[in-house]
Design a protein around this motif. Structure first.
Motif, mmCIF file in Angstrom:
data_model
loop_
_atom_site.group_PDB
_atom_site.id
_atom_site.type_symbol
_atom_site.label_atom_id
_atom_site.label_comp_id
_atom_site.label_asym_id
_atom_site.label_seq_id
_atom_site.Cartn_x
_atom_site.Cartn_y
_atom_site.Cartn_z
ATOM 1 N N LYS A 21 0.824 -1.220 0.000
ATOM 2 C CA LYS A 21 0.000 0.000 0.000
ATOM 3 C C LYS A 21 0.857 1.269 0.000
ATOM 4 O O LYS A 21 0.491 2.277 0.579
ATOM 5 C CB LYS A 21 -0.988 0.018 1.171
ATOM 6 N N THR A 22 2.007 1.185 -0.680
ATOM 7 C CA THR A 22 2.846 2.365 -0.870
ATOM 8 C C THR A 22 2.107 3.361 -1.751
ATOM 9 O O THR A 22 2.131 4.560 -1.510
ATOM 10 C CB THR A 22 4.198 1.968 -1.523
ATOM 11 N N ILE A 23 1.434 2.856 -2.768
ATOM 12 C CA ILE A 23 0.608 3.699 -3.631
ATOM 13 C C ILE A 23 -0.810 3.632 -3.087
ATOM 14 O O ILE A 23 -1.370 2.558 -2.893
ATOM 15 C CB ILE A 23 0.639 3.221 -5.095
ATOM 16 N N THR A 24 -1.380 4.799 -2.828
ATOM 17 C CA THR A 24 -2.734 4.874 -2.294
ATOM 18 C C THR A 24 -3.607 5.725 -3.208
ATOM 19 O O THR A 24 -3.112 6.435 -4.075
ATOM 20 C CB THR A 24 -2.740 5.478 -0.870
ATOM 21 N N LYS A 25 -4.900 5.648 -2.966
ATOM 22 C CA LYS A 25 -5.861 6.418 -3.749
ATOM 23 C C LYS A 25 -5.878 7.850 -3.240
ATOM 24 O O LYS A 25 -6.134 8.107 -2.068
ATOM 25 C CB LYS A 25 -7.245 5.791 -3.615
ATOM 26 N N GLY A 26 -5.588 8.765 -4.137
ATOM 27 C CA GLY A 26 -5.563 10.176 -3.777
ATOM 28 C C GLY A 26 -6.808 10.898 -4.260
ATOM 29 O O GLY A 26 -7.835 10.278 -4.557
ATOM 30 N N GLU A 27 -6.691 12.186 -4.349
ATOM 31 C CA GLU A 27 -7.793 13.035 -4.782
ATOM 32 C C GLU A 27 -8.220 12.690 -6.208
ATOM 33 O O GLU A 27 -7.382 12.466 -7.079
ATOM 34 C CB GLU A 27 -7.329 14.500 -4.731
ATOM 35 N N LYS A 62 -1.253 8.211 -5.359
ATOM 36 C CA LYS A 62 -0.263 9.047 -4.687
ATOM 37 C C LYS A 62 0.600 8.169 -3.800
ATOM 38 O O LYS A 62 0.190 7.081 -3.373
ATOM 39 C CB LYS A 62 -0.913 10.165 -3.890
ATOM 40 N N VAL A 63 1.810 8.637 -3.544
ATOM 41 C CA VAL A 63 2.749 7.934 -2.680
ATOM 42 C C VAL A 63 3.003 8.816 -1.469
ATOM 43 O O VAL A 63 3.492 9.930 -1.595
ATOM 44 C CB VAL A 63 4.079 7.635 -3.413
ATOM 45 N N VAL A 64 2.643 8.301 -0.286
ATOM 46 C CA VAL A 64 2.832 9.061 0.945
ATOM 47 C C VAL A 64 4.219 8.797 1.526
ATOM 48 O O VAL A 64 4.898 9.704 1.969
ATOM 49 C CB VAL A 64 1.737 8.717 1.977
ATOM 50 N N ASP A 65 4.653 7.526 1.502
ATOM 51 C CA ASP A 65 5.939 7.154 2.096
ATOM 52 C C ASP A 65 6.666 6.169 1.184
ATOM 53 O O ASP A 65 6.300 5.004 1.099
ATOM 54 C CB ASP A 65 5.700 6.534 3.477
ATOM 55 N N HIS A 66 7.706 6.648 0.515
ATOM 56 C CA HIS A 66 8.472 5.806 -0.406
ATOM 57 C C HIS A 66 9.213 4.686 0.326
ATOM 58 O O HIS A 66 9.570 3.678 -0.277
ATOM 59 C CB HIS A 66 9.478 6.649 -1.201
ATOM 60 N N LYS A 67 9.457 4.839 1.626
ATOM 61 C CA LYS A 67 10.219 3.843 2.398
ATOM 62 C C LYS A 67 9.502 2.498 2.496
ATOM 63 O O LYS A 67 10.130 1.483 2.753
ATOM 64 C CB LYS A 67 10.504 4.368 3.801
#
Length: 74
Positions: free
Chosen positions: A29-35, A40-45
């Protein structure tokens, strides 16, 4: 000391049609649903570099690159 690979997920929003495959298929879930359904990616780690998103993207809008490794205390 262990070394863990790190990755950066680049999403070209000009090519992306917001189909949702990438955030549906991402195991961490690195890639999440954005606007507006845009990825969108919140945390690349959290990216493990599996490339599932890159390979599944029908628009070739995702590029996953390895970045400098991070040393961790074992």
């Amino acid at each position: 000391m262990a070394v863990r690979k790190q990755y950066k997920v680049n999403i070209n929003l000009a090519l992306c049609k917001s189909c949702g495959i990438c955030y549906w298929i991402c195991p961490t879930k690195t890639i999440t649903k954005g606007e507006l359904g845009r990825p969108k990616v919140v945390d690349h780690k959290t990216c493990i570099g599996c490339l599932m998103c890159e390979n599944a993207c029908p628009d070739f809008a995702i590029d996953v690159r390895e970045v400098e490794a991070v040393k961790e205390d074992a």
